[in-house]
Scaffold this active site. Sequence first.
Site, PDB file in Angstrom:
ATOM      1  CE  LYS A 199      -3.904  -2.425   1.829  1.00  0.00           C
ATOM      2  NZ  LYS A 199      -4.535  -3.084   2.939  1.00  0.00           N
ATOM      3  CD  GLN A 230      -3.796  -4.851   6.053  1.00  0.00           C
ATOM      4  OE1 GLN A 230      -3.579  -3.847   5.379  1.00  0.00           O
ATOM      5  NE2 GLN A 230      -4.410  -5.902   5.566  1.00  0.00           N
ATOM      6  CG  ASP A 237     -10.187  -0.945   3.764  1.00  0.00           C
ATOM      7  OD1 ASP A 237      -9.871  -1.266   2.607  1.00  0.00           O
ATOM      8  OD2 ASP A 237      -9.523  -1.231   4.772  1.00  0.00           O
TER       9      ASP A 237
END
Length: 280
Positions: free
Chosen positions: A53, A97, A120
């Site tokens: 990322k 995460q 997300d």
Amino acid sequence: MAKIIDGKAISAEIRAEIKAEVEQRIARGECRPGLAVIIVGEDPASQVYVRNKKKGCEEVGFYSEVYELPAETKQEELNALIDKLNADNKIHGILCQLPLPKHLDENEVILRIDSKKDVDAFHPYNVGKIMIGDYDFLPCTPAGVMALLERSGIEVAGKECVVVGRSNIVGKPQAMLLLHANGTVTVCHSRTKNLAEVCRRADILVAAIGKADFFGADMVKEGAVVIDVGMNRRADGKLTGDVNFAEVEPKASYITPVPGGVGPMTITMLLKNTLTASKK
Ligand code: NDP
């Protein structure tokens, strides 16, 4: 013989578009998109995702911050970091995460991230927006699948679409996006009866169950488009999908390989969401 959908090439094409847009924005004196990534603990797979990322951000010219917190981080400490990032003008997207260590509450984290920075698309507000088809942020993996279909010239409208898997991050939002694209959608799961028969109805089959080589030729209609979301590690460490590629490829019209299909698209869609957030 199926056409191979090259996720790496399509991903590179979209990243180049994002990079060009960032350069134009900077030239106009607008803000540089910024992404903050939080990782708690030392899960090796998560560490690889986080590194990728960060690399993705560098590639398209984003500002990025990575917070690597120890496994014993307390909920209050994580909450305080999220609050700080929610208030930070340089940061337009925040990603924590998952999975988190067991003592931390993932739902609390999802709810705490400002829905305007929820790149997300896990916050219930954004999940609801996806449901009604009025969304700012697209769920990254399903959006990646839609981009692969679109850029390969595959029409979804009117097609029989079968999604196998009903998780909140892949299966359910995938079904919604296919529905919004006017597909006729069936969602299957571990309690589905006659799974092979249902799969054989599919013009577009999306496999997302996390079981190596589960989908054989007997589960695929001649000429179907087969999208393999699965990412499974074999005993020898090699990455493999949910679809038995060797068996299915001769029957399909289009197929995504693993690796090099859906995988590279997920982070690219995250970058796209961050760009969108920076414009708001
Ligand atoms: P989950 O484990 O959360 O969900 C798996 C789903 O598959 C469940 O809905 C389950 O059904 C269903 N399922 C499991 N076994 C069967 C079976 N034998 N027959 C039918 N359905 C079954 O997984 P995720 O959705 O998170 O991920 C799915 C796969 O996609 C994994 O391999 C994961 O690594 C990969 N993935 C890839 C990404 C990428 O970037 N390419 C991103 C995210 C995930 P039930 O609900 O009934 O239990």
